[in-house]
Design a protein around this motif. Structure first.
Motif, PDB file in Angstrom:
ATOM      1  N   ASP A   1      31.989  38.173  40.493  1.00  0.00           N
ATOM      2  CA  ASP A   1      31.723  37.966  41.924  1.00  0.00           C
ATOM      3  C   ASP A   1      32.830  37.176  42.618  1.00  0.00           C
ATOM      4  N   ASP A   2      33.451  36.253  41.891  1.00  0.00           N
ATOM      5  CA  ASP A   2      34.525  35.469  42.510  1.00  0.00           C
ATOM      6  C   ASP A   2      35.885  36.155  42.434  1.00  0.00           C
ATOM      7  N   SER A   3      35.907  37.378  41.861  1.00  0.00           N
ATOM      8  CA  SER A   3      37.132  38.194  41.768  1.00  0.00           C
ATOM      9  C   SER A   3      38.212  37.561  40.904  1.00  0.00           C
ATOM     10  N   LYS A   4      37.852  36.556  40.086  1.00  0.00           N
ATOM     11  CA  LYS A   4      38.845  35.891  39.263  1.00  0.00           C
ATOM     12  C   LYS A   4      38.841  36.370  37.808  1.00  0.00           C
ATOM     13  N   THR A   5      37.767  37.074  37.425  1.00  0.00           N
ATOM     14  CA  THR A   5      37.615  37.474  36.021  1.00  0.00           C
ATOM     15  C   THR A   5      37.277  38.954  35.927  1.00  0.00           C
TER      16      THR A   5
END
Length: 344
Positions: free
Chosen positions: A331-335
């Motif tokens: 959801d945070d687009s980091k993983t």
């Protein structure tokens, strides 16, 4: 064994049919001639059954000549039904005591009904003979289809394996080539790690399945190889919990996901990480891989998704309807997460 069982069932059934006249003859005393005369009904049933089982169905019905099949069957059943009726009348007059015979001649409608009864009985045996042949042919064709499908699947799996080998070697050699430019000792170490992996590829990879512990060892060697060229700022975590499991798995089924994590999860300028975990129980094998998400720029054309396409196809062929593959960006687009669950 199947042929013996089939022969036994045929013999047992017709033995029962030919002994059945004794059940309604026992009250009158039985002579050999009288018994033979009363065996005409099961004999006609046998003729109709095997005419369809051995000749009519394979020769005409299975060949698509349905009209000839129905016409010959109709002539056979009707002629035998009429002949059987008059034969039974003759047998009754010959063996039935005069005082037990009916006082009045049967009406024509009764004659017709008796003939229809015999025709229907014979028709049932004709249908049963045809049904058995068709069932056997369907089973044979289904077996041939399954064997052909298995052969096609095996050939496709071998093709995929042959594609994975050069794909894997190309990526690994590119990494070693990059090392030779700035760290020759590390390049030599990488070549040693590669030789361990090649042993797995060359000797174990041709098997349909390999021990899970060997596959995990292969993944460990690959991770060690990748870590040689990574800066210390990159976090690499690998957890394998398989115990002393004797489970087997399709070879190199997870390696493309590991490659993908190192290839697209490492940034030369931003903090990066790769996390690889394999857990196994008697019910399932779970491979969970996570890496930092660094979207490609418009000018970056590296990677064509071939490895992931191969993973998808191999899972479909090796574990049909027995796996889950969950993948996507957090959801945070980091993983970026990729998780394969194989049901055993």
């Amino acid at each position: 064994m199947n042929k013996r069982l089939s022969l036994f069932l045929h013999v047992a059934f017709w033995a029962f049919m030919f002994l059945s006249p004794l059940t309604y003859m026992r009250g009158h005393g039985v002579s050999l001639l009288q018994y033979i005369m009363n065996c005409m009904m099961p004999l006609m049933m046998m003729v109709v059954f095997y005419a369809n089982y051995l000749w009519l169905t394979p020769r005409f019905f299975a060949a698509g000549k349905h009209r000839y099949f129905l016409l010959i069957n109709l002539l056979l059943v009707v002629s035998l039904g009429i002949g059987l009726h008059y034969w039974i009348d003759f047998a009754h007059q010959l063996f039935q005591p005069a005082h037990a015979r009916p006082r009045h001649e049967p009406l024509p409608i009764d004659e017709i009904l008796f003939i229809l009864r015999d025709i229907i009985n014979l028709g049932i045996f004709a249908a049963v003979g045809t049904a058995i042949v068709l069932a056997q042919r369907w089973e044979h064709n289904e077996k041939a289809r399954r064997e052909a499908e298995a052969a096609r699947t095996d050939a496709e799996l071998k093709t995929l394996r042959n594609q994975i080998n050069p794909h894997f070697l190309l990526n690994t050699l590119n990494n070693i080539y990059a090392l030779t430019a700035f760290d020759a000792p590390k390049a030599q170490e990488a070549i040693q790690e590669l030789s361990k992996m090649l042993r797995h590829v060359l000797y174990d990879y041709e098997q349909p399945t390999v021990p899970l512990k060997d596959e995990v060892e292969f993944m460990k060697n690959y991770i060690s190889l990748m870590k040689i060229r990574l800066p210390e700022s990159v976090q690499v975590k690998a957890d394998f919990h398989i115990g002393d499991s004797q489970l087997r798995v399709a070879p190199m089924i997870f390696i493309s996901l590991v490659e993908n994590a190192f290839k697209h999860g490492i940034s030369p300028t931003e903090p990066s990480f790769v996390s690889i975990a394999v857990d196994a129980t008697e019910e399932e094998i779970v491979c969970d891989i996570q890496n930092s998400n660094h979207p490609k720029t418009a000018s970056d054309h590296s990677g064509h998704g071939i490895g992931l396409q191969q993973v998808q196809r191999r899972l479909d062929l090796s574990y049909p309807n027995r796996y889950e593959w969950l993948r996507g960006i957090s959801d945070d687009s980091k993983t970026y997460c990729s998780k394969i669950i194989i049901k055993l």
